[in-house]
Design an enzyme around this catalytic site. Structure first.
Site, PDB file in Angstrom:
ATOM      1  N   LYS A 113     -13.151  -2.409   5.062  1.00  0.00           N
ATOM      2  CA  LYS A 113     -12.506  -3.456   5.847  1.00  0.00           C
ATOM      3  C   LYS A 113     -13.198  -3.606   7.200  1.00  0.00           C
ATOM      4  O   LYS A 113     -13.718  -4.651   7.515  1.00  0.00           O
ATOM      5  CB  LYS A 113     -11.024  -3.149   6.045  1.00  0.00           C
ATOM      6  CG  LYS A 113     -10.082  -3.597   4.925  1.00  0.00           C
ATOM      7  CD  LYS A 113     -10.235  -2.838   3.651  1.00  0.00           C
ATOM      8  CE  LYS A 113      -9.425  -3.368   2.513  1.00  0.00           C
ATOM      9  NZ  LYS A 113      -8.466  -2.416   1.975  1.00  0.00           N
ATOM     10  N   ASP A 122      -2.556   5.990   6.616  1.00  0.00           N
ATOM     11  CA  ASP A 122      -3.559   5.152   5.959  1.00  0.00           C
ATOM     12  C   ASP A 122      -3.924   4.044   6.944  1.00  0.00           C
ATOM     13  O   ASP A 122      -3.136   3.138   7.188  1.00  0.00           O
ATOM     14  CB  ASP A 122      -2.969   4.588   4.662  1.00  0.00           C
ATOM     15  CG  ASP A 122      -3.926   3.635   3.939  1.00  0.00           C
ATOM     16  OD1 ASP A 122      -5.023   3.360   4.458  1.00  0.00           O
ATOM     17  OD2 ASP A 122      -3.554   3.168   2.836  1.00  0.00           O
ATOM     18  N   TRP A 148       0.823  -1.220   0.000  1.00  0.00           N
ATOM     19  CA  TRP A 148       0.000   0.000   0.000  1.00  0.00           C
ATOM     20  C   TRP A 148       0.843   1.250   0.000  1.00  0.00           C
ATOM     21  O   TRP A 148       0.568   2.192  -0.747  1.00  0.00           O
ATOM     22  CB  TRP A 148      -1.013  -0.020   1.147  1.00  0.00           C
ATOM     23  CG  TRP A 148      -2.093  -1.014   0.853  1.00  0.00           C
ATOM     24  CD1 TRP A 148      -2.281  -2.217   1.468  1.00  0.00           C
ATOM     25  CD2 TRP A 148      -3.092  -0.933  -0.176  1.00  0.00           C
ATOM     26  NE1 TRP A 148      -3.337  -2.880   0.893  1.00  0.00           N
ATOM     27  CE2 TRP A 148      -3.855  -2.123  -0.116  1.00  0.00           C
ATOM     28  CE3 TRP A 148      -3.416   0.015  -1.126  1.00  0.00           C
ATOM     29  CZ2 TRP A 148      -4.926  -2.374  -0.979  1.00  0.00           C
ATOM     30  CZ3 TRP A 148      -4.475  -0.227  -1.987  1.00  0.00           C
ATOM     31  CH2 TRP A 148      -5.221  -1.422  -1.905  1.00  0.00           C
TER      32      TRP A 148
HETATM   33  C1  LIG Z   1      -7.969  -1.771   1.022  1.00  0.00           C
HETATM   34  C2  LIG Z   1      -6.949  -0.718   1.263  1.00  0.00           C
HETATM   35  C3  LIG Z   1      -6.955   0.445   0.528  1.00  0.00           C
HETATM   36  C4  LIG Z   1      -8.063   0.516  -0.470  1.00  0.00           C
HETATM   37  O1  LIG Z   1      -8.173   1.282  -1.425  1.00  0.00           O
HETATM   38  P1  LIG Z   1      -9.496   1.317  -2.326  1.00  0.00           P
HETATM   39  O2  LIG Z   1      -9.182   2.448  -3.210  1.00  0.00           O
HETATM   40  O3  LIG Z   1     -10.621   1.611  -1.373  1.00  0.00           O
HETATM   41  O4  LIG Z   1      -9.613   0.017  -3.014  1.00  0.00           O
HETATM   42  C5  LIG Z   1      -6.004   1.407   0.778  1.00  0.00           C
HETATM   43  N1  LIG Z   1      -5.079   1.225   1.747  1.00  0.00           N
HETATM   44  C6  LIG Z   1      -5.050   0.105   2.494  1.00  0.00           C
HETATM   45  C7  LIG Z   1      -4.047  -0.059   3.571  1.00  0.00           C
HETATM   46  C8  LIG Z   1      -5.985  -0.894   2.264  1.00  0.00           C
HETATM   47  O5  LIG Z   1      -6.002  -2.016   2.999  1.00  0.00           O
END
Ligand SMILES: *Cc1c(COP(=O)(O)O)cnc(C)c1O
Length: 367
Positions: free
Chosen positions: A203, A179, A105
């Site tokens: 989530k 995040d 991420w």
């Molecule tokens: C799932 C997730 C995202 C998700 O991004 P989307 O644009 O909503 O698909 C972002 N950061 C983390 C850490 C995640 O687990």
């Protein structure tokens, strides 16, 4: 019928009570004669839904008064652009944002931020295969950074911060942007240690479509001129998250989840349950020579537990057999392979125990 346990990483399991309530209210919300999906976002019914959801969120997270809570769209990936567009302007251009690179991420976040400013990778766990949070004393931060970006729970790699870093001294007070998409409300956090927090809801908080941003008020009003108005945090804050139509149904479901969390006793109570669930699973993995988890013990995520079968030729059979036993969506992310059990707030400890029982049986069958 076998009890079903859903270990999906997101969209993910929601509390059954919440789904039951939503089903009961689907066609007629509280005698209004309308489904929540059909209501004007500015009408009195939806206004009461969003107002309650916002105040429950603030209460559950103990959000200080000098922070705004925004409900918007765009998801976590949207925020990868929205954050730099809103915060790079805190410093003269071209500004620099620091990133602590902990896995998939943050990799995506820092790549996107490069479109809007300079990026400094203050520390990276890449050499170690993203199996630990780089220790705080190894971070090389930028004096006068616009902000410092962290992902406090890497959903794919299964690593989580077990400490709250302080970066103010080396950066002249740069705010931390975190995040928290995959562990928000799974543990007590001190919001005042962060400049901004963002999270997709899908989530731990509700269905896909809602993104929540918590931002300190003094960070508003510094957006780059290219920032779209609908993603300008100050404009969204000034319009109480109603600058454009917010994701109304997702907000309604998230509001029901907040009420469910309150009935459970709040975030601190869920945190204790999450600690117990994670311990049960990691203790089993560590005791087994059939399965393995590669993450350093002090960085292991309580929410997302990746693991590998030592004999990976059994992966397909493992997944098929788990499914037959009611244990769903255990396949690891394609970028890392293996398995992953996501054990969010709505996963009861019985689900974790059922998974372990199955894993034990599968291991003894193939020993
Ligand atoms: C799932 C997730 C995202 C998700 O991004 P989307 O644009 O909503 O698909 C972002 N950061 C983390 C850490 C995640 O687990």
């Amino acid at each position: 019928m076998t009890t079903i346990y859903n270990f999906a990483p997101g969209p993910a399991v929601l509390p059954k009570e919440v789904l039951q309530q939503a089903a009961a209210e689907m066609l007629d919300w509280h005698g209004s004669g309308m489904s929540v999906m059909e209501m004007s976002h500015r009408g009195p019914e939806f206004t009461s839904i969003i107002t309650t959801a916002l105040s429950d969120f603030r209460e559950l997270m103990a959000v200080p008064d000098n922070y705004k809570v925004l409900f918007l769209q765009g998801g976590g990936l949207g925020e990868n652009a929205i954050v730099p567009m809103n915060l790079m302007g805190l410093k003269p251009q071209p500004a620099t944002a620091d990133f602590v690179h902990t896995g998939s991420w943050t990799g995506k976040s820092l790549k996107e931020a490069q479109k809007y400013g300079k990026v400094n990778i203050a520390a990276s766990g890449e050499a170690g295969g993203f199996t630990a949070v780089p220790p705080r004393d190894s971070w090389k931060l930028t004096p006068d950074a616009a902000y410092v970006h962290l992902c406090t729970n890497e959903t794919i790699d299964g690593i989580e911060y077990q400490f709250t870093p302080d970066v103010a001294a080396e950066t002249n007070g740069a705010p931390i942007v975190a995040d928290m998409s995959s562990h928000i409300m799974s543990r007590v956090i001190d919001v005042s240690k962060y400049g901004a927090i963002f999270s997709g809801a899908q989530k731990n908080l509700g269905p896909a479509g809602l993104t929540i941003v918590v931002v300190r008020e003094d960070l508003l009003g510094h957006a780059l001129p290219i920032c779209p108005s609908a993603f300008n945090w100050k404009i969204i804050a000034d319009n109480d998250s109603m600058y454009n139509t917010p994701p109304t149904y997702a907000i309604y479901i998230a509001g029901l989840v907040f009420q469910w969390i309150k009935r459970q006793g709040g975030v601190a109570v869920l945190e204790q349950k999450n600690i117990a669930k994670a311990k049960l699973l990691y203790d089993y993995l560590d005791s087994s020579d059939f399965y393995t988890n590669r993450v350093a013990k002090d960085s292991r995520s309580r929410m997302n537990v990746p693991f590998y079968l030592k004999d990976e030729s059994l992966n397909t059979e493992f997944l098929a057999s788990a499914k037959e036993n009611g244990l769903l969506q255990l396949k690891g992310h394609k970028s890392v392979g293996g398995m992953r059990a996501s054990i969010y707030n709505a996963m009861p400890i019985e689900g974790v125990q059922a998974l372990i029982n199955f894993m034990q049986e599968f291991a003894s069958k193939h020993a």
